[in-house]
Design an enzyme around this catalytic site. Structure first.
Site, PDB file in Angstrom:
ATOM      1  N   GLU A 157      89.315  52.440  51.861  1.00 50.98           N
ATOM      2  CA  GLU A 157      87.877  52.545  51.600  1.00 50.98           C
ATOM      3  C   GLU A 157      87.347  53.890  52.071  1.00 50.98           C
ATOM      4  OE1 GLU A 157      86.316  52.923  54.649  1.00 50.98           O
ATOM      5  OE2 GLU A 157      88.247  52.430  55.548  1.00 50.98           O
TER       6      GLU A 157
ATOM      7  N   GLU B 110      90.708  55.011  54.396  1.00 56.67           N
ATOM      8  CA  GLU B 110      91.313  55.582  53.180  1.00 56.67           C
ATOM      9  C   GLU B 110      92.569  54.844  52.722  1.00 56.67           C
ATOM     10  OE1 GLU B 110      92.183  59.721  53.667  1.00 56.67           O
ATOM     11  OE2 GLU B 110      90.159  60.255  54.298  1.00 56.67           O
TER      12      GLU B 110
END
Length: 344
Positions: free
Chosen positions: A168, A310
């Site tokens: 994310e 991420e």
């Protein structure tokens, strides 16, 4: 989102066959530790004694949060879209790790406050230009929440492989995740709220106070989907739906850090068997993640002090999954190698 039913992976007969296969490798029983558990889990998920890794992928979902207006992050909201551009330019940590470990990377705009236009490499599933500020209003409507979850589920349905990791990007999303964590677990708020992208202690205290006020405003949001609507992000909702969709397809799910695990908190309350499909890649250095993992009964593979997001932990854990499946499929048995077993 349409209701789904996740099947538990427990199969006594297959588990016994996997245990026998693992124990018959040329090693002392249990000597490969967590890799043995991982190989067993992969076999149960895929319903075979010879599991495989086919076209692993990581999906990074990006979204903005209205609570960022309260300065709960040391970075401006614009960093969300700027980091999406960095992903597309192949310049972020997750790009490096995904390339290094042979993993496809997909970037999804779940709700960034920016107009990207049509872009190669960017999947547009924008629900809105960021969520509402949960200090004053629900982060999203029930309709937006359901659309986000269904979008995640449909994206996973289109993947060709059998292993999926989730990452994310979203400035202020640790505030959303902390609120979700506190409300769903009952863990003290002070143990849920951390530094996020690098707040000093005074900033953490201020952030905690803002989240506390938001929690009071939405005191009636107690059920998982209500909590997601009140505090979550479009990226968090989309990940929750994608996780359910991945388990429906009996995929191995690599779970990243604090934000992704908050999505799992919601999704696993809806379908507890989802946890059977989850490999917890690492324990984040973000305050609250270790307690969140403990609440879920999870054992992370790595403890590296990461707090990047991420999907970075997923990419770093993928080689361990490869090793677990590799030894199960390729390592010699006592019989084939002519090695004597224990006397007992």
């Amino acid at each position: 989102m349409q209701p789904c039913e996740i099947q538990a992976i427990h199969d006594a007969s297959l588990a016994a066959r996997l245990d026998a296969a693992i124990d018959n490798k040329t090693k002392p029983r249990g000597s490969l530790g967590a890799l043995e558990k991982l190989a067993r889990q992969a076999g149960l998920i895929q319903r075979t004694v010879t599991p495989s890794i086919e076209r692993p992928a990581i999906m990074v979902f990006a979204g903005d949060h209205g609570i960022a207006a309260e300065n709960v992050s040391p970075y401006p909201q614009s960093v969300t879209w700027q980091m999406v551009e960095n992903f597309l330019a192949q310049g972020a940590a997750i790009n490096v790790f995904a390339r290094q470990h042979g993993c496809e990377l997909q970037v999804v705009d779940a709700g960034v406050n920016h107009d990207f236009g049509p872009r190669d490499g960017l999947i547009d599933r924008k629900i809105g230009r960021g969520t509402g500020n949960f200090l004053h209003e629900p982060a999203m409507s029930a309709e937006q929440r359901d659309r986000a979850m269904q979008a995640g589920r449909e994206l996973v349905r289109g993947l060709p492989g059998n292993v999926i990791g989730f990452g994310e990007m979203g400035i202020a999303n640790t505030s959303a995740a902390a609120a979700v964590m506190h409300r769903l677990t009952g863990i003290a708020l002070e143990d849920c709220v951390g530094a996020g992208a690098g707040l000093e202690e005074a900033g953490v205290l201020r952030k905690r106070g803002i989240i506390s006020r938001g929690l009071q405003r939405h005191a009636d949001a107690v059920e998982p989907l209500q909590v997601l609507s009140a505090f979550g992000g479009f990226e968090i909702a989309m990940i929750a739906g994608a996780m359910l969709g991945a388990a429906e397809r009996r995929m191995i799910i690599l779970v990243d850090g604090f934000i992704v695990t908050s999505a799992l908190l919601v999704a696993s309350r809806l379908q507890p068997a989802l946890l059977d499909y989850c490999v917890f890649s690492h324990c984040s250095d973000e305050r609250g993640h270790a307690l969140m993992l403990r609440h879920l009964g999870a054992e992370p593979l790595l403890r590296l002090g990461l707090r990047l997001g991420e999907g970075s932990g997923c990419a770093l854990a993928l080689p361990l999954l490869r090793s677990a499946i590799g030894f199960l499929n390729e390592m010699a048995t006592f019989d084939s190698a002519g090695v004597s077993e224990r006397n007992d």
